[in-house]
Write a protein that holds these residues in place. Structure first.
Motif, PDB file in Angstrom:
ATOM      1  N   UNK A   1       0.838  -1.203   0.000  1.00 21.17           N
ATOM      2  CA  UNK A   1       0.000   0.000   0.000  1.00 21.17           C
ATOM      3  C   UNK A   1       0.872   1.252   0.000  1.00 21.17           C
ATOM      4  N   UNK A   2       0.574   2.146  -0.907  1.00 17.92           N
ATOM      5  CA  UNK A   2       1.243   3.441  -1.003  1.00 17.92           C
ATOM      6  C   UNK A   2       0.176   4.499  -1.270  1.00 17.92           C
ATOM      7  N   UNK A   3       0.521   5.782  -1.176  1.00 14.18           N
ATOM      8  CA  UNK A   3      -0.454   6.819  -1.532  1.00 14.18           C
ATOM      9  C   UNK A   3      -0.938   6.695  -2.972  1.00 14.18           C
ATOM     10  N   UNK A   4      -0.183   5.985  -3.796  1.00 11.98           N
ATOM     11  CA  UNK A   4      -0.597   5.807  -5.192  1.00 11.98           C
ATOM     12  C   UNK A   4      -1.508   4.597  -5.376  1.00 11.98           C
TER      13      UNK A   4
ATOM     14  N   UNK B   1      -4.954   5.341  -2.250  1.00 11.08           N
ATOM     15  CA  UNK B   1      -5.102   6.724  -1.773  1.00 11.08           C
ATOM     16  C   UNK B   1      -6.332   6.957  -0.908  1.00 11.08           C
ATOM     17  N   UNK B   2      -7.330   6.093  -1.003  1.00 11.91           N
ATOM     18  CA  UNK B   2      -8.536   6.259  -0.197  1.00 11.91           C
ATOM     19  C   UNK B   2      -8.520   5.453   1.085  1.00 11.91           C
ATOM     20  N   UNK B   3      -7.467   4.681   1.315  1.00 13.35           N
ATOM     21  CA  UNK B   3      -7.411   3.781   2.467  1.00 13.35           C
ATOM     22  C   UNK B   3      -6.203   4.063   3.366  1.00 13.35           C
ATOM     23  N   UNK B   4      -5.027   4.168   2.752  1.00 18.07           N
ATOM     24  CA  UNK B   4      -3.788   4.299   3.522  1.00 18.07           C
ATOM     25  C   UNK B   4      -3.728   5.542   4.413  1.00 18.07           C
ATOM     26  N   UNK B   5      -4.103   6.735   3.922  1.00 22.81           N
ATOM     27  CA  UNK B   5      -3.982   7.917   4.786  1.00 22.81           C
ATOM     28  C   UNK B   5      -4.740   7.794   6.103  1.00 22.81           C
ATOM     29  N   UNK B   6      -5.918   7.187   6.071  1.00 22.56           N
ATOM     30  CA  UNK B   6      -6.699   7.022   7.290  1.00 22.56           C
ATOM     31  C   UNK B   6      -6.015   6.100   8.286  1.00 22.56           C
TER      32      UNK B   6
END
Length: 443
Positions: free
Chosen positions: A376-379, A382-387
């Motif tokens: 998992x990366x911001x790329x 993007x809808x899952x990792x930041x949280x």
């Protein structure tokens, strides 16, 4: 080998509950080379399930140092300290957050530790979710041949590198094999904090256990509990059996017990559970083991994992004297070496050889280790990792978010007192207030 000739391996374990601390610390010892000493530093991630002193004592695993930390504090420590191996004994989201945070603090470093993670016990839910959150560690430990096959299939199925999957065994198996009935004959029910989760089902199980004690007054019937009211383990327990039993009048041969599971198994003649990993500990020692079917064989209970084991049975059968015979092939595939030797040959200790060899190879890698590369990366998410990262006060690049607790200084005495009070208030809210609110909502 003389002690002076042994090399000391420095190992850090980060854990978020008593169960995971036990798994992480025992794993650290199991995967250490036989010709080395181990310096074990423990870090307890601050949260709802941070172990109490009593829980740590009950686990019975000791470290050279033990500190309670936030995620940001831990990352700051890892930027300064030199370790050979780091074991992440955390829930999946915690592992993912640490992988991204460590990637940032170790940027440009080739002498970083080998990062190891895995699962505390039976993996019966959120397989893909949990595995992908753990992807990026150098070793993702699988506790059995079956798990190793499933883990690799998930990683390969999404195009992720599966080379990190390493087959081992549960690190806390052991003890003397069962040799025959004790006096008194002892039945143990291994309770679980969150399975089942309803008052009706938990009361049913408690009543059946008490009925068994009444039906067999010559037996000792023990309810093995994981925690005391107000304490947390890996899972939240809103309806402790200690409270439910207060409304009943159990016979004298029925008792509540705490303590190390291995010590309880030393006097067990029949282990009963819904789906606890204690069943595997029991099977490893050849103790008659039952996985209950009274509430159905369902994924939500986790007892579906034991389909094919030969251990499924009901309280009615147990009341009449039934003792199951485990399926040897099933037991072998679960990484359980009944009697100390799996049906495929070898020994329990040898189960950790692949991990030891892989770690030695990584530590001896010319030029050191490459940067951590989670799936998992911001790329890619993007809808899952930041949280996930934000829950640990980390930004998308693994750096502390503005206002993250203790990101720039050591906690002072006042902040430590406030933290303890806040955690106590949280636990009170989970166990006392939240259930009342839910019941009111059902009116």
């Amino acid at each position: 080998m003389p002690a002076s000739a042994k090399k000391t391996r420095r190992v850090a374990v980060l854990a978020d509950s008593d169960t995971r601390w036990k798994w992480g610390a025992l794993t650290a010892n199991r995967i250490a080379p036989e010709d080395s000493d181990i310096r074990l530093d423990g870090y307890l991630l601050r949260g709802r399930a941070t172990p109490t002193a009593r829980q740590l004592q009950e686990v019975g695993v000791h470290a050279d140092s033990l500190n309670e930390v936030t995620a940001v504090e831990f990352l700051r420590t890892m930027a300064k300290e030199q370790y050979d191996v780091l074991v992440l004994a955390l829930v999946g989201g915690g592992v993912q957050a640490m992988l991204h945070g460590l990637k940032r603090v170790w940027e440009g470093r080739s002498d970083r530790p080998v990062v190891v993670t895995g699962y505390v016990g039976v993996v019966y839910e959120k397989l893909a979710d949990g595995l992908l959150l753990r992807h990026g560690a150098d070793l993702v430990l699988a506790n059995s041949r079956q798990d190793a096959e499933r883990f690799r299939a998930v990683y390969e199925g999404v195009g992720a590198d599966a080379s990190s999957v390493t087959e081992v065994a549960l690190p806390f198996l052991g003890g003397e094999p069962y040799t025959g009935e004790h006096d008194p004959y002892t039945v143990v029910f291994a309770a679980q904090p969150s399975v089942p989760d309803s008052r009706k089902d938990r009361t049913y199980l408690l009543n059946r256990l008490i009925q068994h004690a009444r039906k067999h007054p010559e037996r000792e019937v023990l309810l093995k509990l994981r925690s005391k009211p107000g304490e947390h383990t890996t899972h939240i327990e809103e309806l402790p059996y200690q409270k439910l039993v207060q409304r009943l009048e159990p016979p004298a041969n029925f008792k509540l017990v705490y303590g190390n599971m291995g010590e309880v198994l030393d006097r067990t003649d029949l282990m009963v559970t819904i789906s606890s990993t204690a069943a595997l500990e029991s099977l490893h020692r050849r103790i008659p083991t039952v996985v209950l079917t009274d509430l159905g064989v369902r994924e939500v209970l986790g007892n579906h994992h034991f389909v094919g084991s030969g251990c499924l049975a009901s309280w009615d059968q147990l009341d009449e004297g039934h003792r199951p015979t485990p399926d040897e092939e099933w037991v072998s595939r679960q990484g359980v070496c009944a009697g100390g030797t799996p049906s495929g040959g070898g020994s329990y200790e040898a189960a950790f050889d692949p991990a030891r060899e892989r770690i030695a190879k990584l530590l001896g890698r010319p030029g050191g280790l490459p940067a951590l590369t989670p799936y998992y990366t911001p790329a890619t998410a993007p809808g899952y990792l930041p949280g996930i990262l934000a829950r640990h006060h980390l930004g998308p690049d693994g750096s502390p978010l503005p206002g993250a607790p203790a990101h720039d200084r050591e906690p002072g005495p006042v902040r430590q007192i406030v933290r303890r009070a806040a955690r106590g208030a949280y636990r009170h809210g989970v166990q006392r207030v939240a259930p009342v609110i839910r019941r009111m909502g059902e009116l």
